[in-house]
Design a protein around this motif. Sequence first.
Motif, PDB file in Angstrom:
ATOM      1  N   LEU A 269      23.903  12.837  12.555  1.00 21.72           N
ATOM      2  CA  LEU A 269      25.192  13.306  11.714  1.00 21.72           C
ATOM      3  C   LEU A 269      24.488  13.974  10.549  1.00 21.72           C
ATOM      4  O   LEU A 269      25.422  14.638   9.410  1.00 21.72           O
ATOM      5  CB  LEU A 269      26.220  12.540  11.419  1.00 21.72           C
ATOM      6  CG  LEU A 269      27.012  12.075  12.659  1.00 21.72           C
ATOM      7  CD1 LEU A 269      27.757  11.019  12.088  1.00 21.72           C
ATOM      8  CD2 LEU A 269      27.598  13.010  13.272  1.00 21.72           C
ATOM      9  N   GLY A 270      23.262  13.643  10.004  1.00 17.23           N
ATOM     10  CA  GLY A 270      22.630  14.296   8.884  1.00 17.23           C
ATOM     11  C   GLY A 270      22.553  13.378   7.686  1.00 17.23           C
ATOM     12  O   GLY A 270      22.084  13.676   6.569  1.00 17.23           O
ATOM     13  N   TYR A 271      22.908  11.943   7.968  1.00 16.80           N
ATOM     14  CA  TYR A 271      22.828  10.761   6.923  1.00 16.80           C
ATOM     15  C   TYR A 271      21.412  10.292   6.928  1.00 16.80           C
ATOM     16  O   TYR A 271      20.762  10.081   8.218  1.00 16.80           O
ATOM     17  CB  TYR A 271      23.989   9.859   7.329  1.00 16.80           C
ATOM     18  CG  TYR A 271      25.122  10.422   7.207  1.00 16.80           C
ATOM     19  CD1 TYR A 271      25.926  10.507   8.253  1.00 16.80           C
ATOM     20  CD2 TYR A 271      25.898  10.899   5.983  1.00 16.80           C
ATOM     21  CE1 TYR A 271      27.522  10.929   8.304  1.00 16.80           C
ATOM     22  CE2 TYR A 271      27.140  11.376   5.886  1.00 16.80           C
ATOM     23  CZ  TYR A 271      28.051  11.407   6.935  1.00 16.80           C
ATOM     24  OH  TYR A 271      29.262  11.998   6.869  1.00 16.80           O
ATOM     25  N   PRO A 272      20.829   9.939   5.898  1.00 19.09           N
ATOM     26  CA  PRO A 272      19.605   9.354   5.700  1.00 19.09           C
ATOM     27  C   PRO A 272      19.706   8.142   6.587  1.00 19.09           C
ATOM     28  O   PRO A 272      20.616   7.443   6.348  1.00 19.09           O
ATOM     29  CB  PRO A 272      19.361   9.018   4.240  1.00 19.09           C
ATOM     30  CG  PRO A 272      20.188   9.961   3.583  1.00 19.09           C
ATOM     31  CD  PRO A 272      21.423  10.339   4.498  1.00 19.09           C
ATOM     32  N   VAL A 273      18.570   7.945   7.124  1.00 17.55           N
ATOM     33  CA  VAL A 273      18.386   6.167   7.686  1.00 17.55           C
ATOM     34  C   VAL A 273      18.056   5.491   6.554  1.00 17.55           C
ATOM     35  O   VAL A 273      17.356   5.690   5.660  1.00 17.55           O
ATOM     36  CB  VAL A 273      17.708   6.388   8.954  1.00 17.55           C
ATOM     37  CG1 VAL A 273      18.042   7.319   9.859  1.00 17.55           C
ATOM     38  CG2 VAL A 273      15.972   6.612   8.715  1.00 17.55           C
ATOM     39  N   CYS A 274      18.143   3.830   7.128  1.00 22.97           N
ATOM     40  CA  CYS A 274      17.915   2.992   5.946  1.00 22.97           C
ATOM     41  C   CYS A 274      16.078   2.968   6.306  1.00 22.97           C
ATOM     42  O   CYS A 274      15.470   3.301   7.238  1.00 22.97           O
ATOM     43  CB  CYS A 274      18.223   1.739   6.550  1.00 22.97           C
ATOM     44  SG  CYS A 274      17.643   0.206   5.609  1.00 22.97           S
ATOM     45  N   ARG A 275      15.475   2.700   4.895  1.00 22.72           N
ATOM     46  CA  ARG A 275      13.888   2.589   4.838  1.00 22.72           C
ATOM     47  C   ARG A 275      13.733   1.179   4.409  1.00 22.72           C
ATOM     48  O   ARG A 275      14.351   0.561   3.453  1.00 22.72           O
ATOM     49  CB  ARG A 275      13.338   3.634   3.972  1.00 22.72           C
ATOM     50  CG  ARG A 275      12.084   3.286   3.736  1.00 22.72           C
ATOM     51  CD  ARG A 275      11.431   4.507   2.995  1.00 22.72           C
ATOM     52  NE  ARG A 275      11.699   4.487   1.664  1.00 22.72           N
ATOM     53  CZ  ARG A 275      11.227   5.256   0.728  1.00 22.72           C
ATOM     54  NH1 ARG A 275      10.238   6.066   0.954  1.00 22.72           N
ATOM     55  NH2 ARG A 275      11.383   5.305  -0.783  1.00 22.72           N
ATOM     56  N   VAL A 276      12.871   0.383   5.063  1.00 25.07           N
ATOM     57  CA  VAL A 276      12.423  -1.037   4.885  1.00 25.07           C
ATOM     58  C   VAL A 276      11.051  -0.968   4.020  1.00 25.07           C
ATOM     59  O   VAL A 276       9.926  -0.570   4.676  1.00 25.07           O
ATOM     60  CB  VAL A 276      12.214  -1.836   6.013  1.00 25.07           C
ATOM     61  CG1 VAL A 276      11.919  -3.174   5.628  1.00 25.07           C
ATOM     62  CG2 VAL A 276      13.604  -1.700   6.876  1.00 25.07           C
ATOM     63  N   SER A 277      11.179  -1.644   2.873  1.00 25.37           N
ATOM     64  CA  SER A 277       9.631  -1.921   2.126  1.00 25.37           C
ATOM     65  C   SER A 277       9.439  -3.271   2.376  1.00 25.37           C
ATOM     66  O   SER A 277      10.300  -4.045   1.528  1.00 25.37           O
ATOM     67  CB  SER A 277       9.795  -1.175   0.952  1.00 25.37           C
ATOM     68  OG  SER A 277       9.969   0.270   0.784  1.00 25.37           O
ATOM     69  N   VAL A 278       8.375  -3.597   2.794  1.00 26.11           N
ATOM     70  CA  VAL A 278       8.115  -5.133   3.066  1.00 26.11           C
ATOM     71  C   VAL A 278       6.833  -5.451   3.335  1.00 26.11           C
ATOM     72  O   VAL A 278       5.878  -4.534   3.577  1.00 26.11           O
ATOM     73  CB  VAL A 278       9.013  -5.486   4.218  1.00 26.11           C
ATOM     74  CG1 VAL A 278       8.519  -5.303   5.462  1.00 26.11           C
ATOM     75  CG2 VAL A 278       9.354  -7.166   3.877  1.00 26.11           C
TER      76      VAL A 278
ATOM     77  N   SER B 217       0.769  -1.388  -0.032  1.00 22.61           N
ATOM     78  CA  SER B 217       0.048   0.000   0.134  1.00 22.61           C
ATOM     79  C   SER B 217       0.760   1.393  -0.103  1.00 22.61           C
ATOM     80  O   SER B 217       0.378   2.447  -0.183  1.00 22.61           O
ATOM     81  CB  SER B 217      -0.993   0.021   1.364  1.00 22.61           C
ATOM     82  OG  SER B 217       0.039  -0.051   2.360  1.00 22.61           O
ATOM     83  N   GLY B 218       2.134   1.158   0.376  1.00 18.58           N
ATOM     84  CA  GLY B 218       2.827   2.369   0.478  1.00 18.58           C
ATOM     85  C   GLY B 218       2.948   3.227   1.808  1.00 18.58           C
ATOM     86  O   GLY B 218       3.393   3.882   2.236  1.00 18.58           O
ATOM     87  N   ARG B 219       1.925   2.373   2.791  1.00 19.03           N
ATOM     88  CA  ARG B 219       1.560   3.180   3.999  1.00 19.03           C
ATOM     89  C   ARG B 219       2.676   2.945   4.820  1.00 19.03           C
ATOM     90  O   ARG B 219       3.264   1.862   4.958  1.00 19.03           O
ATOM     91  CB  ARG B 219       0.390   2.336   4.483  1.00 19.03           C
ATOM     92  CG  ARG B 219      -0.130   3.018   5.746  1.00 19.03           C
ATOM     93  CD  ARG B 219      -1.338   2.092   6.158  1.00 19.03           C
ATOM     94  NE  ARG B 219      -1.136   0.635   6.297  1.00 19.03           N
ATOM     95  CZ  ARG B 219      -0.825   0.157   7.685  1.00 19.03           C
ATOM     96  NH1 ARG B 219      -0.658   0.726   8.752  1.00 19.03           N
ATOM     97  NH2 ARG B 219      -0.591  -1.307   7.583  1.00 19.03           N
TER      98      ARG B 219
END
Lengths: 573, 223
Positions: free
Chosen positions: A454-463, A79-81
Amino acid sequence: MTPVRLKQTDVAVIGLGAAGGVAALPLARAGLKVVGLEAGGWFQPEDHRPDEIRNNVRNWPHAVQKANHEVPTARDSLSGRVLPRPAYHPMMNGVGGTSLHYWAQSWRLNAWDFKVRSETTRRYGESAIPAGTTLEDWPISYDDLEPYYDQVEYAIGVSGKAGNLRGTVDDRGNIFESPRQREYPMPPLRSCGFADHMAEPARRLHWHCFRPPAAINSEDRGGRISCYYHGFCSRGGCPVSAKNSTAVTTIPDAIATGNLQVVTRAHVIGIDSEHQGRVTGVRYIKERQEYFQPASVVLLAGYTYENSRLLLLSKSKTYPNGLSNNHGQVGRHYISHTQGGNWQNGVVGLFPFDVNRWYGLPAQGTAVDNWADDNFDHTGLGFIGGGSIHMPMELKPIEAAGMETFGQAPRWGSGWKEFIKQNAGRWAYAYIQISTFPYEDHFLDLDPTVKDPLGYPVCRVSVSLKENERRALLFIQEKADLWFREAGAIAVSRRPLGADAVTTHAYGGTRMGDNPETNVVDRRGFSHESPNLAILGASVMGTSGARNPTLTVQALAWRTAEHLIREWKAVAV
Amino acid sequence: MSVMNMKSRQKARRKKFELRKHQSVSRRDFFAGAAATLACALVPASSLGFAQTPTSAEVFTHTERKSLETMVSRIIPADANGPGALEAGCARYIEGALAEVYRSSKNIYIAGLTALDLHARKIANSSFAALDPVEQDKILATFEQNIAPGSFLETAHFFGLVRQHTFEGMFGDPLYGGNVNFVGWDLIGYPGPRLFVSPEMQRMDAKAPRSRMSVNQLMHDTR
């Protein structure tokens, strides 16, 4: 700030957890100079305490660490939610990493797990392969990994009973396991009342139950005493060092060779490479100073999320989309293990008598593999794989107070108190793990907005929970329900189904395979694109198996280290 | 190393970790005249051998504290099954936690406890604490179900938080200020932390002797 350039080392290992902590040993023994960069610090046995509020409610030490500032975000891939972001990172930093306080369940995968696509096609036909999966056979077989499973079991100390010794099946162990060359170095953790109670109905059902293997001393070994079964093992470090984390086994052994230098509180921010694609070293921050550690070879051994993340963050002209990502495979073929216990997906049973799970540990108990892997005929079932079912020990008081009331009591007040007084010690949960596969739309990437301090993007999980795994899960829940009822449970409750997005059992993102178009590392664990970069961890695994990942991760790590030793001149120069 | 050597070494270590006999503690009879007692009537922390005394940090006004004490006393009441959350020191545990580690929840608590009182005044022109327990339970139920009329607060979230924290106070280690005299562990039959668990203690019919120890005593803390 100008980075301080350190003295060149042979190997820089990023992360000294279960994977990096194992690889360091053969490398150090071979005479290579290894610098281990660990974001956390050292823990002492006295840091580990039987304190449920501290360990399990307030999540010490997770809650105060680097990883906790980088908790991945997650979204449902269908769903992208956006899903709620967990309050704490599932893994911890420290010398020994999460092996300091994990359950220490130490299984080998089944031979089937390495060849799921070809075996499924052979037995059930192409149409049985789940829709949308990117599943490939592993480039190596169980037989290729067997010597390394053996090596690690002896180096860290795993207790268990062989169920298949060189082809001879022994029903005192797991009769479904793939053949092993040697017995376990220690007998299994002792049985106990509840485990014996569950074993009997399993036998009546013609299931085969056994005491599962664990990286925990069942007897004195390695200069450390055996487990005391004190009941604070789940997310608890061991005050007597009977839990065989790499912190008390392979890391001290590596240090003793004089060839491993451990750098604690090293916050790695990137891996550098030169224009031809070889990596040159690791950039990290320690005590507000940036350092560059030049290395002939870099082993990336952070947790699954961090492995993909660090590659994606390490951009350069040669690697505009992230280190080793010119084929767009970093983050791909991600798997969140479908598992369940007294939380999502699990099954809980209520007995009319005390089962006395107050002490012991989750690795102590009894397990059944009859419904795992391809151990049964799947014809007509609509799914492949299955799950292991384990009945673990260890119950803590706050956990007990939060027990399911099975519709028999309110959630507070005198009615609740009456219920809890009688039933706090009368329930158990089935811990189940389902074979989970990679899918086209399951992946890791960098979150577009959320950043770390520190300003670095965090990891994103799509599952999400796919149809194959959902059916397998329902099937296994049914088995666990049956097991409880056969054992005398008067009520059974099944937890709602779902995919744990951010989890302690995360795989993929830097998958191992022969084809560089669809995999990040080759069959040795080395990057297809950068010849002196290797990756350790479950991030290289292409299937999950129906069991905990750590021993397989460690066997793969040892194997990659040995490849490096053998091919040192070709790789390093 | 021979098996015999290992066994005698194990025995020696077992002795080393043998539980110390707990200091004598006068057990108050919570059943006599079961009216809720205030936190100050509980056994002083020092006699339980804590290395650190629970914090006496204050976060609430007198009225808010009274509402909290009332709320915890309804979540786990004192009754025929023994002392409840109030007697166990849960209100003190919660206030202590809100002063430090749970400080981000302080405002939710203040808003929620204030809302409880506002409700009680609207319904019965009384403070929440002075209401009949049956009426208190009714209000708490509406809070739990998020149907408290006219409330701007996510009362279900507030209720859930207090219930969770009450359980922590009731069943957590006494080191944190709750579970006084181990009343929480006694209620559910948890024998307490110990460093050595024998096979006999793991039989299904076993009732291990109560260790009567806080983790601080067990770990021989000198801090």
